[in-house]
Design a protein around this motif. Structure first.
Motif, mmCIF file in Angstrom:
data_model
loop_
_atom_site.group_PDB
_atom_site.id
_atom_site.type_symbol
_atom_site.label_atom_id
_atom_site.label_comp_id
_atom_site.label_asym_id
_atom_site.label_seq_id
_atom_site.Cartn_x
_atom_site.Cartn_y
_atom_site.Cartn_z
ATOM 1 N N THR A 560 -14.243 9.796 -8.258
ATOM 2 C CA THR A 560 -12.803 9.566 -8.160
ATOM 3 C C THR A 560 -12.054 10.862 -7.894
ATOM 4 O O THR A 560 -12.212 11.843 -8.628
ATOM 5 C CB THR A 560 -12.268 8.933 -9.471
ATOM 6 N N ALA A 561 -11.241 10.845 -6.842
ATOM 7 C CA ALA A 561 -10.312 11.930 -6.562
ATOM 8 C C ALA A 561 -8.903 11.414 -6.827
ATOM 9 O O ALA A 561 -8.552 10.307 -6.382
ATOM 10 C CB ALA A 561 -10.444 12.405 -5.128
ATOM 11 N N SER A 562 -8.094 12.188 -7.550
ATOM 12 C CA SER A 562 -6.771 11.686 -7.909
ATOM 13 C C SER A 562 -5.753 12.814 -7.993
ATOM 14 O O SER A 562 -6.103 13.996 -8.151
ATOM 15 C CB SER A 562 -6.822 10.954 -9.259
ATOM 16 N N ALA A 563 -4.497 12.410 -7.842
ATOM 17 C CA ALA A 563 -3.358 13.306 -8.052
ATOM 18 C C ALA A 563 -2.376 12.565 -8.946
ATOM 19 O O ALA A 563 -2.101 11.376 -8.728
ATOM 20 C CB ALA A 563 -2.703 13.661 -6.714
ATOM 21 N N TYR A 564 -1.867 13.246 -9.981
ATOM 22 C CA TYR A 564 -1.004 12.534 -10.928
ATOM 23 C C TYR A 564 0.024 13.474 -11.542
ATOM 24 O O TYR A 564 -0.087 14.699 -11.500
ATOM 25 C CB TYR A 564 -1.831 11.844 -12.015
ATOM 26 N N TRP A 565 1.037 12.840 -12.139
ATOM 27 C CA TRP A 565 2.168 13.527 -12.757
ATOM 28 C C TRP A 565 2.382 12.953 -14.150
ATOM 29 O O TRP A 565 2.380 11.737 -14.342
ATOM 30 C CB TRP A 565 3.406 13.333 -11.879
ATOM 31 N N ALA A 577 2.347 8.838 -13.496
ATOM 32 C CA ALA A 577 2.270 8.252 -12.153
ATOM 33 C C ALA A 577 1.162 8.976 -11.409
ATOM 34 O O ALA A 577 1.074 10.207 -11.447
ATOM 35 C CB ALA A 577 3.597 8.394 -11.414
ATOM 36 N N GLY A 578 0.279 8.207 -10.760
ATOM 37 C CA GLY A 578 -0.830 8.834 -10.061
ATOM 38 C C GLY A 578 -1.409 7.940 -8.981
ATOM 39 O O GLY A 578 -1.238 6.717 -8.995
ATOM 40 N N ILE A 579 -2.081 8.567 -8.030
ATOM 41 C CA ILE A 579 -2.787 7.848 -6.977
ATOM 42 C C ILE A 579 -4.226 8.343 -6.961
ATOM 43 O O ILE A 579 -4.491 9.523 -7.169
ATOM 44 C CB ILE A 579 -2.105 8.049 -5.604
ATOM 45 N N SER A 580 -5.161 7.420 -6.756
ATOM 46 C CA SER A 580 -6.570 7.810 -6.807
ATOM 47 C C SER A 580 -7.395 6.994 -5.819
ATOM 48 O O SER A 580 -7.026 5.880 -5.421
ATOM 49 C CB SER A 580 -7.127 7.622 -8.217
ATOM 50 N N MET A 609 1.239 3.461 -12.374
ATOM 51 C CA MET A 609 2.400 3.974 -13.098
ATOM 52 C C MET A 609 2.363 3.412 -14.511
ATOM 53 O O MET A 609 2.055 2.228 -14.707
ATOM 54 C CB MET A 609 3.698 3.569 -12.398
ATOM 55 N N ALA A 610 2.669 4.266 -15.496
ATOM 56 C CA ALA A 610 2.607 3.841 -16.893
ATOM 57 C C ALA A 610 3.742 4.485 -17.669
ATOM 58 O O ALA A 610 4.183 5.600 -17.360
ATOM 59 C CB ALA A 610 1.260 4.232 -17.514
ATOM 60 N N VAL A 611 4.221 3.762 -18.673
ATOM 61 C CA VAL A 611 5.264 4.277 -19.546
ATOM 62 C C VAL A 611 4.958 3.868 -20.979
ATOM 63 O O VAL A 611 4.606 2.722 -21.247
ATOM 64 C CB VAL A 611 6.661 3.778 -19.113
#
Length: 826
Positions: A560-565, A577-580, A609-611
């Motif tokens: 898995t490659a991902s970018a998230y905040w 929030a992230g995309i993978s 997206m999660a809160v």
């Protein structure tokens, strides 16, 4: 004539010597709680106990009994003990009157009704447009030296051979000498309390804590007693209780008019309240109610139990604003009816057991005292607050005020023990490296061991499951010593059974320290449990082991490659929030039929997206970020996942919604009730690896004893691994934990009763090939008992399943497991 005067004087002296005034107290036999306003009769005298159960009588004939009566108790005839300096009368509750209740008389009830109706006219937050004041607060853990005996006791210690050895125990003597010179512990702070249209905000102006260069943020966030007495609930010792002057409070408590008196020239009613269940350890107290506007002019609260809690509120009448405004708060906590070590606030403050070491004379004389007094009060002036949703703001400048500042604030110049306390405890803290131990403890609590500029991940060192066998690894993350602007997290692991390496790397950049905002990239090549329910915002807590995966054999490999905040930008929330993109290879027999294709391996591209929203918690803003200081419930978690077909070579398109509600209720008695409602829904085509198995934790073996493993925390203990799968489900869990039960010395288990249930459905069931499972349309049910921390952290759990999915063989419905809870003292 002269002789007659001498005779008369002797006669009068004899009468006076035969009469003496004695003090006494009436208490409940089982709980030792004082019985307020009980009727006490002796000869021709009739008096009533005060709200502390105390009374005074003139005794002229010790052979005559004292008679005591109170509704709900058996009448008591008490005979005086020869030479007794104090009368203690214990009354036994009348079981035949257990269902009977004491009701509030109509006149007092009418007053209480007006108090509740006029809350909006008397609460400063409702009446005033704005207010602002500074508040000096001091907290002491100390003892009164005069109450401690200097007697040196003789004790005998057993020996393997020969007679017991006689030694002198000087603990009480040393303890007295210590508290004559200094307090046991103390802290001080000055805060600015501001109120405007956005609510109430606290800014710490100065703080210091004995033994620490910088005060602990946890202490600065403690709310030991409420500021306001008009809210529906009150906080006492960080436990929420029902306010007696609320609509529901009137049903829980019984009120008694004591008398009327005058405070600051205004007539007030003095009203006593207590629980309707007489021997309950719930709240009791005195309310001083203004006879004109029905506001609270003064209040005393008391709770009896493992600790005895006394809270006092005084108010100042402001004629210009026609309101009673807070003048002083005081909290006193002493050890109650309890023979165990008592820890408050996670061990920050501890009362030693009277069984060991100090015996009763010393340790039971310790008490905690908090005093809080406003000054520089400003009303209905312009008040501007920064970040009003953050309840407490702690600027860095508040932690380094000079001694001269504190000398101005310390109005109590009679207390000569304050300064020696800071000097002596500071040297003690330096010698024992207390700050370093707390720093280390915080790291370990979150699963890390600091090693210079690197924090070792304790969970990465050793793991075990049925697929990898023993998993050896090394990993962690850089810390602020390496850089305050960025960090690098990584691990590498090797499975002895599957003979494969796994690894992960994640560099992160700090976007904003105030809101804990980070941007990260990561790449992972590892295995994961199928059907696992994970929330991206879930906080990390340390466990020596993760019990459930030990017995799991169905995993899938993912690259898995991902970018998230990640951020706390919105107050009272954790955001993610992230995309993978993941390449998935199931490590078990499984294929998904997608039209004419059979997918044994597949690719997923997802946006997530999660809160995590904690609307009732309070937060503190510090120079290092935001901290949740008062954890309140319920808490809500929502997570949305969208998989995109054809994007970056992806094979599936589906939408996924996960939702959870956590709720906990804590009681002053120490008991606790918890609830978890959790649900997940998948719309569209999704592989089995990314659906829901709802956390089973039971081995599929015939004999009960062969299924004994380690119990999980919130898992279904009677559900077999891979027995049920769902594309949509809802589950409910309820747990009630009682106070520890003392079975033997040092054996005090914590007993909980638990019930769980789950319902689920599976769409497109026919497309999941090569894997057999059941669904949950009819509902899965299990209940059981947990006996935790029975010995050295170990305990046992027992559960049974029942309902539509109960099994034909009775033994197969049972689960017997070992539990382990590590208490780090935080």
């Amino acid at each position: 004539m002269k002789n007659s005067w001498i005779f008369g004087l002797l006669w009068l002296t004899q009468i006076l010597s035969a009469q003496k005034t004695m003090q006494g107290q009436v208490i409940d036999y089982d709980t030792t709680i004082p019985i307020a306003f009980a009727m006490v009769s002796y000869q021709n005298q009739t008096v009533y106990t005060n709200w502390e159960g105390r009374f005074s009588l003139v005794i002229d004939e010790e052979t005559k009994p004292i008679q005591v009566s109170y509704k709900g108790y058996h009448d008591k005839n008490h005979y005086l003990s020869v030479g007794a300096p104090f009368i203690l009368i214990k009354m036994v509750s009348d079981q035949s009157q257990k269902s009977a209740e004491i009701y509030t008389d109509n006149e007092t009830n009418a007053i209480l009704k007006k108090v509740i109706e006029n809350r909006a006219k008397n609460q400063p937050e409702k009446v005033l447009q704005t207010y602002e004041y500074k508040n000096y607060e001091t907290l002491l853990v100390t003892a009164n030296p005069d109450s401690i005996s200097t007697k040196i006791d003789t004790i005998y210690k057993p020996r393997w051979f020969g007679k017991p050895k006689m030694v002198l125990d000087s603990s009480n003597y040393k303890f007295k000498k210590l508290v004559e010179k200094q307090h046991l512990y103390q802290t001080e702070k000055v805060n600015l309390i501001q109120f405007n249209n956005y609510g109430t905000k606290e800014t710490v102006l100065a703080s210091r804590m004995a033994g620490f260069k910088k005060p602990l943020y946890e202490y600065l966030g403690l709310n030991l007693i409420s500021y306001s007495l008009y809210d529906r609930y009150l906080d006492i010792l960080e436990v929420t209780v029902q306010n007696p002057i609320s609509s529901y409070g009137r049903k829980m408590f019984v009120f008694k008019m004591v008398d009327t008196l005058t405070i600051q020239g205004r007539t007030v009613y003095r009203i006593y309240f207590q629980p309707k269940k007489l021997n309950s350890n719930k709240l009791r107290g005195l309310l001083y109610i203004d006879a004109e506007n029905f506001a609270i002019a003064k209040a005393f609260f008391r709770v009896y139990g493992m600790v005895n809690i006394n809270a006092t509120y005084t108010f100042n009448w402001l004629p210009k604003h026609n309101i009673w405004f807070p003048e002083k708060r005081k909290l006193l906590v002493v050890k109650g009816d309890n023979s165990e070590d008592l820890k408050l606030f996670g061990g920050t403050i501890m009362f030693n057991s009277s069984i060991e070491g100090l015996e009763q004379n010393a340790s039971d004389r310790m008490y905690l005292k908090l005093e809080s007094k406003p000054f520089d009060v400003k009303i209905n002036q312009n008040v501007v607050t920064r970040q009003p949703a953050i309840r407490i703001d702690v600027p860095e400048s508040s932690m380094s005020k000079p001694d001269g500042y504190w000398r101005i604030m310390q109005r109590d110049t009679l207390d000569r023990r304050k300064m020696p306390t800071y000097i002596n405890i500071d040297s003690l803290a330096t010698a024992e490296k207390i700050e370093h131990k707390i720093f280390l403890g915080r790291k370990i609590f979150n699963g890390y061991l600091p090693l210079g500029k690197f924090d070792l991940d304790l969970r990465s060192i050793l793991k075990y499951n049925n697929y990898e066998g023993f998993r050896l690894g090394f990993g962690g993350t850089t810390n602020t010593r390496f850089s305050e602007k960025y960090k690098i997290g990584a691990y590498v692991a090797y499975g002895l059974k599957d003979d494969a390496f796994k690894y992960h790397i994640a560099p992160s950049l700090l976007l904003d320290a105030e809101t804990n905002s980070w941007a990260s990239l990561s790449y992972t090549d590892d295995v994961a449990e199928i059907g696992q329910i994970q929330f991206a915002t879930e906080s990390r807590r340390f466990r020596i082991y993760d019990p459930r995966p030990i017995n799991i054999s169905t995993f899938y490999n993912h690259k898995t490659a991902s970018a998230y905040w990640e951020s706390k930008y919105i107050p009272k929330t954790d955001l993610y929030a992230g995309i993978s993109r993941s390449a998935i290879v199931p490590r078990f027999e499984y294929q998904y039929q997608q039209g004419d294709r059979l997918l044994g391996e597949y690719t997923l591209t997802t946006l997530q997206m999660a809160v995590q929203w904690n609307p009732f918690s309070s937060y503190m803003q510090t120079s290092t970020g935001r901290l949740e200081i008062n954890k309140r419930y319920p808490k809500f978690t929502l997570q949305l996942t969208q998989a995109f077909d054809q994007l970056l070579g992806a094979d599936f398109q589906f939408s996924k919604i996960d939702f959870r509600i956590n709720h906990e209720i804590k009681y002053l008695s120490g008991q606790e009730t918890g609830f978890i409602i959790q649900s997940g829904l998948v719309f569209g085509e999704a592989p089995l690896t990314h659906l829901y198995s709802i956390a089973p934790n039971n081995l599929n073996r015939d004999a009960l004893l062969k299924r004994i493993t380690i119990a999980g925390k919130n898992s279904f203990e009677t559900m077999f691994f891979n027995e049920f799968f769902s594309s949509r489900y809802i589950s409910f869990q309820a747990r009630h934990t009682f106070n520890k039960v003392k079975i033997a010395y040092r054996i005090k288990p914590e007993i909980s009763v638990v019930t769980r249930m789950a319902f689920g459905t599976m769409e497109n069931k026919e497309r999941h090939l090569g894997f057999t499972y059941k669904t949950l349309e009819e509902g899965y049910f299990e209940s059981g008992v947990e006996v935790n921390q029975l010995f050295k952290g170990f305990g046992i759990t027992f559960f049974t399943r029942y309902g539509p999915y109960g099994l034909a063989k009775f033994e197969d419905n049972l689960s017997l497991k070992v539990s382990y809870n590590l208490d780090l003292g935080f």
